[in-house]
Design a protein around this motif. Structure first.
Motif, PDB file in Angstrom:
ATOM      1  N   PRO A 148       0.841  -1.199   0.000  1.00 40.61           N
ATOM      2  CA  PRO A 148       0.000   0.000   0.000  1.00 40.61           C
ATOM      3  C   PRO A 148       0.876   1.250   0.000  1.00 40.61           C
ATOM      4  CG  PRO A 148      -0.009  -1.020   2.167  1.00 40.61           C
ATOM      5  CD  PRO A 148       0.750  -1.931   1.252  1.00 40.61           C
ATOM      6  N   GLU A 149       0.302   2.362  -0.463  1.00 40.77           N
ATOM      7  CA  GLU A 149       1.063   3.606  -0.539  1.00 40.77           C
ATOM      8  C   GLU A 149       1.487   4.087   0.847  1.00 40.77           C
ATOM      9  OE1 GLU A 149       0.654   8.028  -2.525  1.00 40.77           O
ATOM     10  OE2 GLU A 149      -0.850   6.514  -2.931  1.00 40.77           O
ATOM     11  N   PHE A 150       0.624   3.901   1.823  1.00 36.45           N
ATOM     12  CA  PHE A 150       0.931   4.324   3.192  1.00 36.45           C
ATOM     13  C   PHE A 150       0.839   3.120   4.110  1.00 36.45           C
ATOM     14  CE2 PHE A 150      -1.080   7.969   1.086  1.00 36.45           C
ATOM     15  CZ  PHE A 150      -0.026   8.870   1.156  1.00 36.45           C
ATOM     16  N   GLY A 151       1.499   3.201   5.242  1.00 37.24           N
ATOM     17  CA  GLY A 151       1.416   2.134   6.227  1.00 37.24           C
ATOM     18  C   GLY A 151       2.756   1.469   6.453  1.00 37.24           C
ATOM     19  N   GLY A 152       2.748   0.493   7.303  1.00 41.23           N
ATOM     20  CA  GLY A 152       3.973  -0.204   7.647  1.00 41.23           C
ATOM     21  C   GLY A 152       4.788   0.577   8.662  1.00 41.23           C
ATOM     22  N   THR A 153       5.741  -0.097   9.259  1.00 43.29           N
ATOM     23  CA  THR A 153       6.628   0.507  10.244  1.00 43.29           C
ATOM     24  C   THR A 153       8.044   0.428   9.720  1.00 43.29           C
ATOM     25  OG1 THR A 153       5.185  -0.238  12.030  1.00 43.29           O
ATOM     26  CG2 THR A 153       7.434   0.380  12.627  1.00 43.29           C
ATOM     27  N   GLN A 154       8.706   1.571   9.660  1.00 47.82           N
ATOM     28  CA  GLN A 154      10.086   1.587   9.163  1.00 47.82           C
ATOM     29  C   GLN A 154      11.015   1.035  10.236  1.00 47.82           C
ATOM     30  OE1 GLN A 154      11.338   5.327   7.621  1.00 47.82           O
ATOM     31  NE2 GLN A 154      13.289   4.561   6.911  1.00 47.82           N
ATOM     32  N   VAL A 155      11.921   0.141   9.820  1.00 45.66           N
ATOM     33  CA  VAL A 155      12.873  -0.499  10.729  1.00 45.66           C
ATOM     34  C   VAL A 155      14.254  -0.362  10.118  1.00 45.66           C
ATOM     35  CG1 VAL A 155      13.544  -2.673  11.808  1.00 45.66           C
ATOM     36  CG2 VAL A 155      11.138  -2.192  11.429  1.00 45.66           C
ATOM     37  N   LYS A 156      15.226   0.079  10.910  1.00 46.63           N
ATOM     38  CA  LYS A 156      16.596   0.202  10.425  1.00 46.63           C
ATOM     39  C   LYS A 156      17.430  -0.896  11.079  1.00 46.63           C
ATOM     40  CE  LYS A 156      20.218   3.506   9.546  1.00 46.63           C
ATOM     41  NZ  LYS A 156      20.116   3.913   8.175  1.00 46.63           N
ATOM     42  N   LEU A 157      17.976  -1.793  10.248  1.00 52.02           N
ATOM     43  CA  LEU A 157      18.818  -2.883  10.727  1.00 52.02           C
ATOM     44  C   LEU A 157      20.176  -2.740  10.057  1.00 52.02           C
ATOM     45  CD1 LEU A 157      16.271  -5.810  10.440  1.00 52.02           C
ATOM     46  CD2 LEU A 157      16.969  -4.632  12.517  1.00 52.02           C
ATOM     47  N   GLY A 158      21.183  -2.464  10.853  1.00 55.74           N
ATOM     48  CA  GLY A 158      22.499  -2.205  10.275  1.00 55.74           C
ATOM     49  C   GLY A 158      22.446  -0.887   9.525  1.00 55.74           C
ATOM     50  N   ASP A 159      22.844  -0.910   8.260  1.00 54.80           N
ATOM     51  CA  ASP A 159      22.804   0.309   7.458  1.00 54.80           C
ATOM     52  C   ASP A 159      21.672   0.295   6.433  1.00 54.80           C
ATOM     53  OD1 ASP A 159      23.892  -1.710   5.954  1.00 54.80           O
ATOM     54  OD2 ASP A 159      25.449  -0.484   5.027  1.00 54.80           O
ATOM     55  N   LYS A 160      20.763  -0.678   6.515  1.00 55.94           N
ATOM     56  CA  LYS A 160      19.658  -0.793   5.564  1.00 55.94           C
ATOM     57  C   LYS A 160      18.327  -0.454   6.221  1.00 55.94           C
ATOM     58  CE  LYS A 160      21.292  -4.091   2.208  1.00 55.94           C
ATOM     59  NZ  LYS A 160      20.948  -5.315   1.484  1.00 55.94           N
ATOM     60  N   ARG A 219       1.812  -6.002   8.322  1.00 59.01           N
ATOM     61  CA  ARG A 219       0.998  -7.159   8.677  1.00 59.01           C
ATOM     62  C   ARG A 219       0.654  -7.884   7.382  1.00 59.01           C
ATOM     63  NH1 ARG A 219      -0.993  -6.960  13.925  1.00 59.01           N
ATOM     64  NH2 ARG A 219      -0.765  -4.936  14.898  1.00 59.01           N
ATOM     65  N   ASP A 220       0.469  -9.173   7.466  1.00 62.11           N
ATOM     66  CA  ASP A 220       0.180  -9.983   6.291  1.00 62.11           C
ATOM     67  C   ASP A 220      -1.049  -9.463   5.535  1.00 62.11           C
ATOM     68  OD1 ASP A 220       0.398 -12.203   4.510  1.00 62.11           O
ATOM     69  OD2 ASP A 220      -1.068 -13.294   5.699  1.00 62.11           O
ATOM     70  N   GLU A 221      -2.087  -9.072   6.260  1.00 57.52           N
ATOM     71  CA  GLU A 221      -3.310  -8.617   5.591  1.00 57.52           C
ATOM     72  C   GLU A 221      -3.171  -7.249   4.928  1.00 57.52           C
ATOM     73  OE1 GLU A 221      -3.813  -7.830  10.048  1.00 57.52           O
ATOM     74  OE2 GLU A 221      -3.332  -9.591   8.877  1.00 57.52           O
ATOM     75  N   ASP A 222      -2.098  -6.494   5.234  1.00 56.01           N
ATOM     76  CA  ASP A 222      -1.879  -5.193   4.612  1.00 56.01           C
ATOM     77  C   ASP A 222      -1.208  -5.309   3.238  1.00 56.01           C
ATOM     78  OD1 ASP A 222      -3.007  -3.970   6.786  1.00 56.01           O
ATOM     79  OD2 ASP A 222      -1.086  -3.521   7.755  1.00 56.01           O
ATOM     80  N   ILE A 223      -0.587  -6.428   2.950  1.00 57.37           N
ATOM     81  CA  ILE A 223       0.080  -6.623   1.666  1.00 57.37           C
ATOM     82  C   ILE A 223      -0.987  -6.833   0.593  1.00 57.37           C
ATOM     83  CG2 ILE A 223       1.626  -8.132   0.370  1.00 57.37           C
ATOM     84  CD1 ILE A 223       3.076  -8.642   3.027  1.00 57.37           C
TER      85      ILE A 223
END
Length: 97
Positions: free
Chosen positions: A69-81, A87-91
């Protein structure tokens, strides 16, 4: 990444695909033409349990290319990426090549 991140429940860790800004010949592409909100599944959780305790697995697997989706999700920074957690139902769907 020194540690491997495993999402919980029905969450999916996705690395967004960044489309090229220009072609192999060097022609610059407009931003509108290159914008497709897709990503590659990096890790998936085990799934949710229903009322009877049965496991409902996540509908995507590692390595799948998915439409987001255009909006949503939680940004996660792992290492330098940078990754995004959905959630599965948001895909919205899986992109086949």
């Amino acid at each position: 990444m020194a540690k491997r991140f495993i999402p919980l429940l029905n969450r999916v860790l996705i690395e967004k695909v960044v489309p090229p800004a220009k072609t192999n010949a060097g022609i610059l592409l407009p931003e509108k033409a290159t914008k497709m909100n897709s990503g590659k599944v990096v890790a998936v959780g085990s799934g949710l349990r229903d009322r009877e305790g049965n496991l409902i697995p996540v509908s995507v697997k590692e390595g799948d290319t998915v439409l987001l989706p255009e909006f949503g999700g939680t940004q996660v920074k792992l290492g330098d990426k940078d990754y995004h957690l959905y959630r599965d139902e948001d895909i919205l769907g899986t992109l086949l090549e």
